[in-house]
Design a protein around this motif. Structure first.
Motif, mmCIF file in Angstrom:
data_model
loop_
_atom_site.group_PDB
_atom_site.id
_atom_site.type_symbol
_atom_site.label_atom_id
_atom_site.label_comp_id
_atom_site.label_asym_id
_atom_site.label_seq_id
_atom_site.Cartn_x
_atom_site.Cartn_y
_atom_site.Cartn_z
ATOM 1 N N THR A 1 1.768 -11.316 7.668
ATOM 2 C CA THR A 1 2.024 -9.859 8.077
ATOM 3 C C THR A 1 0.795 -8.999 7.486
ATOM 4 O OG1 THR A 1 4.423 -9.180 8.220
ATOM 5 C CG2 THR A 1 2.726 -7.181 8.270
ATOM 6 N N ALA A 2 1.075 -8.988 6.048
ATOM 7 C CA ALA A 2 -0.098 -9.093 5.003
ATOM 8 C C ALA A 2 -1.802 -9.442 4.777
ATOM 9 C CB ALA A 2 0.332 -9.334 3.705
ATOM 10 N N SER A 3 -2.048 -10.702 5.966
ATOM 11 C CA SER A 3 -3.578 -11.616 6.613
ATOM 12 C C SER A 3 -3.444 -11.549 8.036
ATOM 13 C CB SER A 3 -3.199 -13.009 6.319
ATOM 14 O OG SER A 3 -1.688 -13.098 6.773
ATOM 15 N N MET A 4 -2.301 -9.956 8.121
ATOM 16 C CA MET A 4 -3.158 -10.140 9.823
ATOM 17 C C MET A 4 -3.319 -8.854 10.337
ATOM 18 S SD MET A 4 -0.711 -11.198 13.085
ATOM 19 C CE MET A 4 -0.009 -12.817 12.434
ATOM 20 N N GLU A 5 -5.006 -8.408 11.042
ATOM 21 C CA GLU A 5 -5.293 -7.252 11.038
ATOM 22 C C GLU A 5 -4.103 -6.787 11.876
ATOM 23 O OE1 GLU A 5 -9.409 -7.334 11.664
ATOM 24 O OE2 GLU A 5 -9.153 -8.862 10.466
ATOM 25 N N GLU A 6 -3.507 -5.628 12.657
ATOM 26 C CA GLU A 6 -3.205 -5.207 13.690
ATOM 27 C C GLU A 6 -4.003 -5.898 15.502
ATOM 28 O OE1 GLU A 6 0.058 -3.315 15.681
ATOM 29 O OE2 GLU A 6 -0.900 -3.813 13.677
ATOM 30 N N SER A 7 -5.249 -5.801 14.849
ATOM 31 C CA SER A 7 -5.350 -6.051 16.652
ATOM 32 C C SER A 7 -5.068 -7.527 16.709
ATOM 33 C CB SER A 7 -7.264 -5.580 16.953
ATOM 34 O OG SER A 7 -7.536 -6.389 15.920
ATOM 35 N N ARG A 8 -5.173 -8.265 15.677
ATOM 36 C CA ARG A 8 -5.593 -9.526 16.056
ATOM 37 C C ARG A 8 -3.699 -9.705 16.011
ATOM 38 N NH1 ARG A 8 -3.848 -14.109 12.158
ATOM 39 N NH2 ARG A 8 -4.301 -16.102 12.858
ATOM 40 N N ARG A 9 -2.906 -9.124 15.676
ATOM 41 C CA ARG A 9 -1.428 -9.015 15.748
ATOM 42 C C ARG A 9 -1.059 -8.717 17.539
ATOM 43 N NH1 ARG A 9 1.003 -7.404 11.448
ATOM 44 N NH2 ARG A 9 0.527 -5.552 11.342
ATOM 45 N N GLU A 10 -1.600 -7.703 17.063
ATOM 46 C CA GLU A 10 -1.800 -7.308 19.198
ATOM 47 C C GLU A 10 -1.703 -8.607 20.596
ATOM 48 O OE1 GLU A 10 -4.369 -3.948 19.581
ATOM 49 O OE2 GLU A 10 -2.037 -2.499 18.505
ATOM 50 N N VAL A 11 -3.112 -8.951 20.059
ATOM 51 C CA VAL A 11 -3.325 -9.878 20.104
ATOM 52 C C VAL A 11 -2.985 -11.225 21.076
ATOM 53 C CG1 VAL A 11 -5.648 -11.897 20.553
ATOM 54 C CG2 VAL A 11 -5.750 -9.664 20.404
ATOM 55 N N VAL A 12 -1.911 -11.121 19.750
ATOM 56 C CA VAL A 12 -1.181 -12.534 19.526
ATOM 57 C C VAL A 12 0.038 -12.956 20.473
ATOM 58 C CG1 VAL A 12 0.224 -14.521 17.981
ATOM 59 C CG2 VAL A 12 -2.320 -13.695 17.335
ATOM 60 N N ALA B 1 -4.853 -7.245 31.161
ATOM 61 C CA ALA B 1 -4.095 -6.480 31.562
ATOM 62 C C ALA B 1 -2.888 -5.786 30.363
ATOM 63 C CB ALA B 1 -2.910 -6.543 32.621
ATOM 64 N N VAL B 2 -1.953 -6.067 29.263
ATOM 65 C CA VAL B 2 -1.607 -6.420 28.587
ATOM 66 C C VAL B 2 -2.117 -4.975 27.089
ATOM 67 C CG1 VAL B 2 0.260 -7.057 26.670
ATOM 68 C CG2 VAL B 2 -0.313 -8.300 28.683
ATOM 69 N N LEU B 3 -2.482 -5.438 27.143
ATOM 70 C CA LEU B 3 -3.919 -4.640 26.040
ATOM 71 C C LEU B 3 -4.180 -3.798 26.278
ATOM 72 C CD1 LEU B 3 -5.663 -7.620 24.150
ATOM 73 C CD2 LEU B 3 -3.930 -7.042 23.641
ATOM 74 N N GLU B 4 -4.148 -3.510 27.280
ATOM 75 C CA GLU B 4 -5.014 -1.944 28.116
ATOM 76 C C GLU B 4 -3.630 -1.361 27.894
ATOM 77 O OE1 GLU B 4 -6.815 -2.462 32.284
ATOM 78 O OE2 GLU B 4 -8.313 -3.580 31.279
ATOM 79 N N ASP B 5 -2.880 -2.360 28.584
ATOM 80 C CA ASP B 5 -1.581 -1.206 28.955
ATOM 81 C C ASP B 5 -0.574 -0.605 27.256
ATOM 82 O OD1 ASP B 5 -0.934 -0.966 30.990
ATOM 83 O OD2 ASP B 5 0.596 -3.045 31.217
ATOM 84 N N THR B 6 -1.214 -1.351 26.145
ATOM 85 C CA THR B 6 -0.816 -1.004 23.957
ATOM 86 C C THR B 6 -1.738 -0.456 23.868
ATOM 87 O OG1 THR B 6 -0.349 -3.048 24.439
ATOM 88 C CG2 THR B 6 -0.644 -2.251 21.677
ATOM 89 N N HIS B 7 -2.994 -0.035 24.598
ATOM 90 C CA HIS B 7 -4.333 0.778 24.000
ATOM 91 C C HIS B 7 -4.595 2.280 24.981
ATOM 92 C CE1 HIS B 7 -4.971 -1.375 20.552
ATOM 93 N NE2 HIS B 7 -5.339 -1.946 21.295
ATOM 94 N N GLY B 8 -3.743 1.899 26.505
ATOM 95 C CA GLY B 8 -3.932 3.053 27.389
ATOM 96 C C GLY B 8 -2.795 4.169 27.469
#
Length: 181
Positions: A112-123, A174-181
């Protein structure tokens, strides 16, 4: 004369064993960390991923004497890891059917400490994809393998890899757009 040929045979066997040991040790140094990351994508469990990679190296050590082209040994090792991860997931699905659901697996504090938020969303988005798409994307963008090596590792055609990559990228978008859209 027979004694000499037996000595030669022992010498060749000893050299071959040393070559196998050197190959396995070199691959471990170069690939182990990346392979644990790769296996983590498939298992969602770092400890299981480490176990799978360890098992892959054991299997490689047992069969490395059969490898004629040592340049392909890393690809062979990756295919072992992917296959072990598939088997791990199959066994996990069977065992899940026979026990009550647990609480969700929380990432470790270190992760959790080492992973950036954007990387976590992609994973997370990657984990939601069908397995073949996830495999192709992980091999292509995590390990940066060319399409022909991905095809060899997964035992599919290069065109199939391209199709899975295209569909996987569309699904991620599509998933990432839904997350940020």
């Amino acid at each position: 004369m027979e004694f000499v040929s037996a000595m030669d045979r022992d010498s060749h066997a000893s050299e071959a064993a040393n070559d196998v040991d050197t190959l396995v040790a070199t691959l471990f140094t170069q690939e182990a960390r990346r392979l644990v990351g790769l296996a983590s994508f498939f298992t969602d469990d770092r400890t299981a991923a480490e176990d799978l990679v360890q098992e892959a190296f054991i299997r490689l050590a047992r069969t490395a004497h059969r490898i004629r082209d040592t340049d392909k040994a890393a690809a062979y090792l990756r295919s072992i890891v992917v296959n072990l991860a598939r088997d791990h997931n199959r066994r996990g699905l069977v065992s899940l059917r026979h026990r009550p659901p647990e609480g969700g697996d929380e990432p470790s504090a270190e992760e959790t400490a080492s992973m950036e938020e954007s990387r976590r969303e992609v994973v997370e988005a990657l984990r939601g994809l069908p397995h073949r798409q996830r495999e192709c994307l992980a091999l292509r963008y995590y390990l940066e393998l060319p399409i022909d090596e991905i095809a060899d590792a997964l035992g599919v055609s290069a065109n199939s890899v391209k199709t899975h990559l295209k569909r996987g990228l569309r699904g991620l978008a599509a998933v990432l757009e839904d997350t940020h859209g």
